[in-house]
Design an enzyme around this catalytic site. Structure first.
Site, PDB file in Angstrom:
ATOM      1  N   ASP A   8      46.083  51.465  28.908  1.00  0.00           N
ATOM      2  CA  ASP A   8      46.154  50.330  29.815  1.00  0.00           C
ATOM      3  C   ASP A   8      46.570  50.906  31.178  1.00  0.00           C
ATOM      4  O   ASP A   8      47.095  52.028  31.246  1.00  0.00           O
ATOM      5  CB  ASP A   8      47.198  49.348  29.279  1.00  0.00           C
ATOM      6  CG  ASP A   8      47.465  48.199  30.226  1.00  0.00           C
ATOM      7  OD1 ASP A   8      46.490  47.588  30.686  1.00  0.00           O
ATOM      8  OD2 ASP A   8      48.646  47.916  30.493  1.00  0.00           O
ATOM      9  N   ASP A  10      47.975  48.916  34.405  1.00  0.00           N
ATOM     10  CA  ASP A  10      49.165  48.301  34.987  1.00  0.00           C
ATOM     11  C   ASP A  10      50.297  48.227  33.957  1.00  0.00           C
ATOM     12  O   ASP A  10      50.132  47.609  32.912  1.00  0.00           O
ATOM     13  CB  ASP A  10      48.801  46.893  35.487  1.00  0.00           C
ATOM     14  CG  ASP A  10      49.999  46.127  35.957  1.00  0.00           C
ATOM     15  OD1 ASP A  10      50.960  46.757  36.424  1.00  0.00           O
ATOM     16  OD2 ASP A  10      49.984  44.892  35.864  1.00  0.00           O
ATOM     17  N   GLY A  45      49.626  41.658  31.748  1.00  0.00           N
ATOM     18  CA  GLY A  45      48.393  42.047  31.059  1.00  0.00           C
ATOM     19  C   GLY A  45      47.367  40.929  30.891  1.00  0.00           C
ATOM     20  O   GLY A  45      46.319  41.132  30.297  1.00  0.00           O
ATOM     21  N   ARG A  48      43.128  37.360  35.463  1.00  0.00           N
ATOM     22  CA  ARG A  48      43.415  36.613  36.693  1.00  0.00           C
ATOM     23  C   ARG A  48      43.326  35.109  36.459  1.00  0.00           C
ATOM     24  O   ARG A  48      44.203  34.340  36.832  1.00  0.00           O
ATOM     25  CB  ARG A  48      42.434  37.034  37.790  1.00  0.00           C
ATOM     26  CG  ARG A  48      42.868  36.633  39.174  1.00  0.00           C
ATOM     27  CD  ARG A  48      41.841  37.031  40.217  1.00  0.00           C
ATOM     28  NE  ARG A  48      41.512  38.447  40.184  1.00  0.00           N
ATOM     29  CZ  ARG A  48      40.512  39.010  40.858  1.00  0.00           C
ATOM     30  NH1 ARG A  48      39.739  38.262  41.621  1.00  0.00           N
ATOM     31  NH2 ARG A  48      40.272  40.302  40.771  1.00  0.00           N
ATOM     32  N   SER A 113      42.025  44.453  34.777  1.00  0.00           N
ATOM     33  CA  SER A 113      41.902  44.238  36.220  1.00  0.00           C
ATOM     34  C   SER A 113      40.522  44.540  36.783  1.00  0.00           C
ATOM     35  O   SER A 113      39.915  45.554  36.462  1.00  0.00           O
ATOM     36  CB  SER A 113      42.930  45.095  36.955  1.00  0.00           C
ATOM     37  OG  SER A 113      42.754  44.955  38.348  1.00  0.00           O
ATOM     38  N   ASP A 167      51.509  47.981  27.503  1.00  0.00           N
ATOM     39  CA  ASP A 167      52.842  47.434  27.789  1.00  0.00           C
ATOM     40  C   ASP A 167      52.907  45.924  27.539  1.00  0.00           C
ATOM     41  O   ASP A 167      53.982  45.333  27.652  1.00  0.00           O
ATOM     42  CB  ASP A 167      53.233  47.692  29.250  1.00  0.00           C
ATOM     43  CG  ASP A 167      52.386  46.866  30.202  1.00  0.00           C
ATOM     44  OD1 ASP A 167      51.154  46.883  30.052  1.00  0.00           O
ATOM     45  OD2 ASP A 167      52.968  46.194  31.075  1.00  0.00           O
TER      46      ASP A 167
END
Ligand code: B16
Ligand code: MG
Length: 215
Positions: A8, A10, A45, A48, A113, A167
């Site tokens: 991942d 971010d 995670g 948007r 993202s 995360d």
């Protein structure tokens, strides 16, 4: 045996979470919607659109208004990530990426993202990975397994031979649904369903992970 690592972005390789948070906070303030750091935890995670829907709650907005708000948040976010450099790679990440590549194991990034490629370039990580799955790659966001299955496919690997480093609870759930091994970073209450739970990647070596995953 592990043939591929899917990271991942971010919260794992870098901390763009703070910039996402500030952009959402600005939008929420402008819209007079209640939002704070605590509420932001639920957005970790999450895509948007899903993030915005969590923020607006039961307030009625048209699809056009939602679109405009997503665009606005993204403008704030994109502006803030312009200053990202290789110094923003989280401690331990570069070393682990190097060990994995040295061992002949494939590496992909699996990020929700739509800005992942920009961030990866700015971090100087583009040459360290074999494939990128991002917010444009699949239709269904995490916790659906699609993004990580896409990443495994890009690497030419069976998902059962891949390990996902995440995360977010939604990311661990996605990896498990895809039949992959999981390494969860962060507090245990967030990622406790992972095969291995670590605070972060600092001081983490490939050999230790391989030992734990083969047990
Ligand atoms: P964008 P990851 C996720 O990245 C972020 O954690 C999450 O906060 C964000 O909303 C999502 O990407 C979508 O990002 O608005 O740039 O398309 O953790 O999957 O690397
Ligand atoms: Mg994340």
């Amino acid at each position: 045996n592990i043939q591929g690592f899917i990271f991942d972005l971010d919260g794992v390789l870098t901390d763009t979470a703070e910039w996402h948070y500030r952009a959402w906070q600005q939008l929420a303030d402008e819209e007079h919607l209640p939002f704070d750091r605590q509420a932001n935890e639920a957005l970790r995670g999450v895509s948007r659109r899903e993030s915005l829907l969590l923020i607006v709650g039961s307030h009625a907005y048209s699809e056009l208004e939602l679109q405009k708000m997503m665009d606005r948040k993204n403008r704030y976010y994109v502006e803030s990530i312009q200053t990202i450099t290789d110094k923003d790679v989280l401690p331990g990440a570069l070393n682990l990426l190097a060990e994995i590549r040295q061992a002949g194991i494939k590496i992909a990034i699996g990020s929700a993202s739509k800005n992942a490629k920009t961030v990866i370039e700015k971090l100087g990580l583009a040459d360290h990975v074999d494939a990128i799955a991002d917010g444009y790659s699949v239709e269904h966001p995490k916790p659906a397994p699609d993004l990580f299955l896409y990443a495994a496919h890009q690497l030419g690997l069976d998902p059962a031979h891949c390990v996902v480093v995440e995360d977010a609870a939604a990311g661990i759930a996605a990896a498990i649904a895809g039949g992959m091994w999981t390494i969860g970073l962060g507090p245990a209450d967030r990622v406790d369903s992972a095969d291995i739970v670590l605070p972060n990647l600092m001081g983490i070596h490939l050999a230790d992970l391989q030992t734990k995953l083969s047990r």
